[in-house]
Design a protein around this motif. Sequence first.
Motif, short mmCIF file in Angstrom:
data_model
loop_
_atom_site.label_atom_id
_atom_site.label_comp_id
_atom_site.label_asym_id
_atom_site.label_seq_id
_atom_site.Cartn_x
_atom_site.Cartn_y
_atom_site.Cartn_z
N LEU A 96 91.49 76.82 -63.53
CA LEU A 96 90.73 76.67 -62.30
C LEU A 96 91.56 77.07 -61.08
O LEU A 96 91.02 77.48 -60.06
CB LEU A 96 90.27 75.21 -62.13
CG LEU A 96 89.38 74.64 -63.22
CD1 LEU A 96 89.04 73.20 -62.91
CD2 LEU A 96 88.12 75.48 -63.37
N ASP A 97 92.87 76.90 -61.19
CA ASP A 97 93.77 77.20 -60.07
C ASP A 97 95.19 77.23 -60.61
O ASP A 97 95.47 76.72 -61.70
CB ASP A 97 93.64 76.11 -58.99
CG ASP A 97 94.28 76.50 -57.67
OD1 ASP A 97 94.65 77.67 -57.48
OD2 ASP A 97 94.42 75.61 -56.81
N GLY A 98 96.07 77.78 -59.85
CA GLY A 98 97.48 77.79 -60.22
C GLY A 98 98.28 78.59 -59.21
O GLY A 98 97.75 79.50 -58.59
N ASP A 99 99.54 78.20 -59.05
CA ASP A 99 100.39 78.92 -58.11
C ASP A 99 101.82 78.45 -58.26
O ASP A 99 102.10 77.42 -58.88
CB ASP A 99 99.94 78.67 -56.67
CG ASP A 99 99.96 79.94 -55.83
OD1 ASP A 99 100.83 80.80 -56.06
OD2 ASP A 99 99.11 80.06 -54.94
N GLY A 100 102.72 79.21 -57.68
CA GLY A 100 104.13 78.83 -57.63
C GLY A 100 104.46 78.26 -56.26
O GLY A 100 103.76 78.52 -55.29
N LEU A 101 105.53 77.49 -56.21
CA LEU A 101 105.96 76.87 -54.96
C LEU A 101 107.35 77.36 -54.61
O LEU A 101 108.18 77.62 -55.48
CB LEU A 101 105.97 75.35 -55.11
CG LEU A 101 104.63 74.72 -55.47
CD1 LEU A 101 104.82 73.23 -55.75
CD2 LEU A 101 103.62 74.93 -54.37
N ARG A 102 107.61 77.43 -53.33
CA ARG A 102 108.94 77.78 -52.86
C ARG A 102 109.89 76.61 -53.10
O ARG A 102 109.46 75.48 -53.32
CB ARG A 102 108.90 78.12 -51.37
CG ARG A 102 108.14 79.41 -51.12
CD ARG A 102 108.23 79.82 -49.70
NE ARG A 102 107.53 81.08 -49.50
CZ ARG A 102 107.53 81.72 -48.36
NH1 ARG A 102 108.18 81.25 -47.32
NH2 ARG A 102 106.87 82.84 -48.26
N TRP A 115 99.31 74.60 -62.61
CA TRP A 115 97.99 75.10 -62.98
C TRP A 115 97.04 73.92 -62.96
O TRP A 115 97.46 72.77 -63.16
CB TRP A 115 97.96 75.64 -64.41
CG TRP A 115 98.65 76.94 -64.66
CD1 TRP A 115 98.15 78.19 -64.46
CD2 TRP A 115 99.94 77.11 -65.25
NE1 TRP A 115 99.07 79.13 -64.86
CE2 TRP A 115 100.18 78.49 -65.35
CE3 TRP A 115 100.93 76.24 -65.69
CZ2 TRP A 115 101.35 79.02 -65.87
CZ3 TRP A 115 102.10 76.76 -66.20
CH2 TRP A 115 102.30 78.13 -66.29
N VAL A 116 95.78 74.19 -62.78
CA VAL A 116 94.74 73.21 -63.01
C VAL A 116 93.88 73.77 -64.15
O VAL A 116 93.35 74.87 -64.04
CB VAL A 116 93.88 72.95 -61.75
CG1 VAL A 116 92.76 71.96 -62.07
CG2 VAL A 116 94.75 72.42 -60.61
N PHE A 117 93.82 73.00 -65.24
CA PHE A 117 93.06 73.38 -66.43
C PHE A 117 91.78 72.55 -66.50
O PHE A 117 91.80 71.36 -66.20
CB PHE A 117 93.84 73.08 -67.72
CG PHE A 117 95.03 73.96 -68.00
CD1 PHE A 117 95.39 75.02 -67.20
CD2 PHE A 117 95.79 73.70 -69.13
CE1 PHE A 117 96.50 75.81 -67.51
CE2 PHE A 117 96.89 74.48 -69.45
CZ PHE A 117 97.24 75.54 -68.64
N GLU A 118 90.72 73.18 -66.98
CA GLU A 118 89.49 72.47 -67.35
C GLU A 118 89.33 72.68 -68.84
O GLU A 118 89.10 73.81 -69.31
CB GLU A 118 88.29 73.05 -66.61
CG GLU A 118 86.97 72.41 -66.97
CD GLU A 118 86.76 71.04 -66.33
OE1 GLU A 118 86.31 70.13 -67.04
OE2 GLU A 118 87.04 70.89 -65.14
N VAL A 119 89.52 71.60 -69.59
CA VAL A 119 89.48 71.66 -71.05
C VAL A 119 88.72 70.45 -71.59
O VAL A 119 88.38 69.53 -70.85
CB VAL A 119 90.91 71.70 -71.65
CG1 VAL A 119 91.60 73.02 -71.31
CG2 VAL A 119 91.75 70.54 -71.16
N SER A 120 88.52 70.43 -72.90
CA SER A 120 87.74 69.35 -73.50
C SER A 120 88.57 68.11 -73.81
O SER A 120 88.01 67.03 -74.00
CB SER A 120 87.06 69.84 -74.78
OG SER A 120 88.04 70.25 -75.73
#
Length: 140
Positions: A41-47, A81-86
């Motif tokens: 659903l989303d994800g990114d790296g951080l400084r 990351w943001v995962f949408e799973v069962s």
Amino acid sequence: MRFMVIVKATEASERGEMPSTAMLEAMGAYNEELVKAGVMLDGDGLRPSSSGARVQFDADGNATVIDGPFTETKELVSGYWVFEVSSREEALEWAKKAPFRGGELEIRPFSTAEDFGEAFTPELQEKENQLRETVAQQGA
């Protein structure tokens, strides 16, 4: 079920070292696999934490800002990351496929309305839903 997959910082990430082209390609392929499967659903790296700050609150609600860097690398986050799973098991299976050589991921489920019990009244839930809709519209 939604899960946050937290990428723990390393000494290299805290030094601001950027990944190699090969690692960026591997991460791109992994992210593409997650997206195609409808998991990401989303994800990114951080400084590094040297770019950040912490806001601490005392018992009276007064805020104090503490500028980075922060010393406990093992407690820091370098991406997510943001995962949408069962299930938790499915989140873990996807996390184990991440193309890391060294490092650590932490998997945590998001809270749901049910987790808050009676304190999260129908009125508060409606307000929360309205805010989420506004955010979604702003991001579109």
